[in-house]
Write a protein that holds these residues in place. Structure first.
Motif, PDB file in Angstrom:
ATOM      1  N   TRP A  90     -27.148  -3.839  87.561  1.00 40.72           N
ATOM      2  CA  TRP A  90     -27.356  -3.554  88.997  1.00 40.72           C
ATOM      3  C   TRP A  90     -26.050  -3.048  89.604  1.00 40.72           C
ATOM      4  O   TRP A  90     -26.025  -2.102  90.383  1.00 40.72           O
ATOM      5  N   ARG A  91     -24.930  -3.720  89.230  1.00 47.45           N
ATOM      6  CA  ARG A  91     -23.622  -3.330  89.770  1.00 47.45           C
ATOM      7  C   ARG A  91     -23.274  -1.899  89.349  1.00 47.45           C
ATOM      8  O   ARG A  91     -22.774  -1.106  90.129  1.00 47.45           O
ATOM      9  N   ARG A  92     -23.581  -1.586  88.092  1.00 48.13           N
ATOM     10  CA  ARG A  92     -23.301  -0.221  87.600  1.00 48.13           C
ATOM     11  C   ARG A  92     -24.066   0.804  88.437  1.00 48.13           C
ATOM     12  O   ARG A  92     -23.543   1.865  88.779  1.00 48.13           O
ATOM     13  N   HIS A  93     -25.287   0.500  88.788  1.00 50.40           N
ATOM     14  CA  HIS A  93     -26.068   1.446  89.593  1.00 50.40           C
ATOM     15  C   HIS A  93     -25.455   1.618  90.989  1.00 50.40           C
ATOM     16  O   HIS A  93     -25.379   2.727  91.510  1.00 50.40           O
ATOM     17  N   THR A  94     -24.991   0.520  91.563  1.00 43.75           N
ATOM     18  CA  THR A  94     -24.386   0.609  92.902  1.00 43.75           C
ATOM     19  C   THR A  94     -23.077   1.396  92.863  1.00 43.75           C
ATOM     20  O   THR A  94     -22.826   2.256  93.711  1.00 43.75           O
ATOM     21  N   THR A  95     -22.235   1.095  91.863  1.00 44.16           N
ATOM     22  CA  THR A  95     -20.930   1.766  91.761  1.00 44.16           C
ATOM     23  C   THR A  95     -21.096   3.279  91.625  1.00 44.16           C
ATOM     24  O   THR A  95     -20.430   4.063  92.315  1.00 44.16           O
ATOM     25  N   ASN A  96     -21.997   3.691  90.741  1.00 46.58           N
ATOM     26  CA  ASN A  96     -22.170   5.130  90.528  1.00 46.58           C
ATOM     27  C   ASN A  96     -22.842   5.804  91.722  1.00 46.58           C
ATOM     28  O   ASN A  96     -22.540   6.955  92.040  1.00 46.58           O
ATOM     29  N   HIS A  97     -23.754   5.070  92.360  1.00 43.53           N
ATOM     30  CA  HIS A  97     -24.379   5.609  93.570  1.00 43.53           C
ATOM     31  C   HIS A  97     -23.331   5.870  94.649  1.00 43.53           C
ATOM     32  O   HIS A  97     -23.332   6.915  95.301  1.00 43.53           O
ATOM     33  N   ARG A  98     -22.398   4.920  94.810  1.00 39.58           N
ATOM     34  CA  ARG A  98     -21.349   5.080  95.835  1.00 39.58           C
ATOM     35  C   ARG A  98     -20.501   6.318  95.562  1.00 39.58           C
ATOM     36  O   ARG A  98     -20.174   7.088  96.471  1.00 39.58           O
ATOM     37  N   ALA A  99     -20.157   6.507  94.290  1.00 35.42           N
ATOM     38  CA  ALA A  99     -19.318   7.663  93.926  1.00 35.42           C
ATOM     39  C   ALA A  99     -20.089   8.965  94.133  1.00 35.42           C
ATOM     40  O   ALA A  99     -19.557   9.941  94.668  1.00 35.42           O
ATOM     41  N   LEU A 100     -21.358   8.969  93.734  1.00 28.29           N
ATOM     42  CA  LEU A 100     -22.168  10.168  93.912  1.00 28.29           C
ATOM     43  C   LEU A 100     -22.294  10.498  95.397  1.00 28.29           C
ATOM     44  O   LEU A 100     -22.154  11.649  95.817  1.00 28.29           O
ATOM     45  N   ARG A 101     -22.556   9.464  96.181  1.00 27.81           N
ATOM     46  CA  ARG A 101     -22.696   9.659  97.626  1.00 27.81           C
ATOM     47  C   ARG A 101     -21.420  10.252  98.220  1.00 27.81           C
ATOM     48  O   ARG A 101     -21.467  11.221  98.989  1.00 27.81           O
ATOM     49  N   ALA A 102     -20.275   9.682  97.834  1.00 27.76           N
ATOM     50  CA  ALA A 102     -18.997  10.200  98.355  1.00 27.76           C
ATOM     51  C   ALA A 102     -18.861  11.678  97.994  1.00 27.76           C
ATOM     52  O   ALA A 102     -18.453  12.502  98.826  1.00 27.76           O
ATOM     53  N   GLY A 103     -19.217  12.026  96.779  1.00 33.17           N
ATOM     54  CA  GLY A 103     -19.092  13.408  96.325  1.00 33.17           C
ATOM     55  C   GLY A 103     -20.044  14.338  97.058  1.00 33.17           C
ATOM     56  O   GLY A 103     -19.663  15.431  97.501  1.00 33.17           O
TER      57      GLY A 103
END
Ligand SMILES: *Cc1c(COP(=O)(O)O)cnc(C)c1O
Length: 410
Positions: free
Chosen positions: A291-304
């Protein structure tokens, strides 16, 4: 491979082979759409293991383990937990037809394509369907559902946890209490959420839950995990009429998965191997880490994406980590961008569905597809595509913003 028969000329007078087709050789892709997601090699290897009989003790052992792992992933002790033969929609239909008898009332909460599908399935099963609707991209409040459940007094309330058509996250905490107080069962679509964000079947009091294999579990499509609470099982066991679908009738299917091992239909043997391996990988990683991995990558994608000037379709507090819907910028040919991503970079993303067809892109970060490599690759590739469309995008801004979000600023 040399095949002496195929290699020789057909005998005189014999019919020539009617059709000659090349073997199946799909290109390697990066799957960042609404599913299927990238499948790990271990899962593909399991899929290709030798086929054995559906009553072979070794296969029955594999099924028992599969069932145990499904319970762990669903976070439930529910006895009636198994993998339906068919994709996520077969799981949806299984839940509906086993709980509903002709004339039973079902309330369906619709805020996207999959809520609509659930209402359609319920109507076909003979339910007296009532609906409440929210515009695509929004979610329901507990009060709205409570009001509707009081008003309609349904036998079942159906709702989608993660609307893949919009990228919206429907909170489920405390919903079961409300539904149970209204005398109904709570049926939940967790096709996209399972394995990518918390799904707490027992702690949240969910009665019937279905999922699919090709979203955050990263297995090829073909099976639908389902689980039923004791309360739901009682409803199934006290039906007055036979289940409308012979194939999906759990009163028979469960005899094979649990008790007597009675033949009902042949289990898709190799799909079960694949799901076994996919679940093993999910549990080896650990649900919380996943779950944490999904949140971390989502945050980075969103920032990008935001650094490129793209805007999200769903309000910040309701976004799913594994499905990111963004508006297609003004003056941009959305299909051309998806074509270029696929052709030049091998990346698949999804188009909009229903009322947002042609207006949004849906970028998936599901299961094995959800990793920094894919996030950075997609952002760099999308930047190229947007420039090709004549958009004014600052070079490197997206990947820099994503790298920052990962805390990798050097
Ligand atoms: C994908 C999906 C389905 C349907 O699953 P299929 O495997 O396509 O049959 C149902 N509900 C949701 C939320 C989904 O994302």
């Amino acid at each position: 491979m040399s095949d002496p028969i195929a290699a020789s000329d057909p005998p005189q007078g014999a019919a020539r082979s009617e059709i000659e087709v090349p073997g199946v050789r799909p290109p390697r892709r990066v799957l960042m759409g609404p599913g299927p997601s990238d499948v790990p090699d271990e899962v593909l290897a399991a899929l290709s293991r030798t086929t054995i009989g559906h009553l072979d003790p070794e296969f029955l052992r594999i099924m028992d383990e599969l069932q145990q792992m499904l319970r762990a992933v669903f976070r439930t002790r529910n006895e009636l937990t198994l993998a339906v033969s068919g994709t996520g929609s077969a799981g949806m239909e299984t839940c509906v037809v086993n709980l509903i008898e002709p004339g039973d009332r079902m309330l369906v909460c619709i805020s996207g394509v999959f809520g609509r599908r659930m209402a359609d399935v319920a109507r076909r099963a003979g339910a007296d369907v009532r609906t409440i609707e929210r515009p695509f991209g929004e979610v329901f409040t507990l009060e709205e559902i409570e009001r509707a459940a009081r008003e309609h007094a349904p036998k079942v309330v159906g709702i989608v946890h993660a609307e893949t058509s919009t990228g919206a996250h429907q909170p489920l905490q405390n919903l079961a209490d409300i539904v149970h107080q209204a005398g109904a069962l709570l049926l939940v679509d967790c096709v996209t959420s399972l394995g990518g964000m918390p799904v707490e079947v027992d702690a949240w009091g969910l009665d019937a839950v279905y999922s699919g294999t090709q979203k955050c579990l990263s297995c090829p499509p073909g099976l639908a995990p389902v689980t039923f609470s004791p309360r739901a099982v009682e409803v199934i066991e006290t039906r007055r009429t036979p289940v409308q679908s012979w194939y999906l009738d759990l009163t028979m299917v469960r005899q094979y998965w649990g008790g007597e091992r009675t033949y009902h239909h042949t289990a898709p043997i190799n799909m079960n191997y694949a799901l076994h391996e996919a679940l093993r990988l999910v549990l080896a990683e650990g649900l919380e880490s996943r779950w944490r991995r999904h949140t971390t990558n989502h945050r980075a994608l969103r920032a990008g994406l935001e650094a490129m000037g793209l805007r999200f379709f769903v309000a910040a507090e309701h976004r799913l980590p594994m499905l990111n819907a963004v508006w297609v910028p003004e003056g941009c040919d959305e299909a051309a961008v998806r074509r270029q991503l696929l052709r030049d970079f091998g990346i698949e993303i999804g188009a909009g569905l229903g009322p947002v067809k042609g207006k949004v892109w849906r970028i998936g970060l599901m299961g094995a597809s959800c990793c920094p490599r894919n996030v950075l690759l997609l952002l760099a590739a999308l930047e190229q595509c947007l420039k090709r469309q004549g958009l004014d995008v600052e070079s490197g801004a997206a990947t820099a913003a994503a790298a920052d979000a990962y805390g990798n600023t050097d």
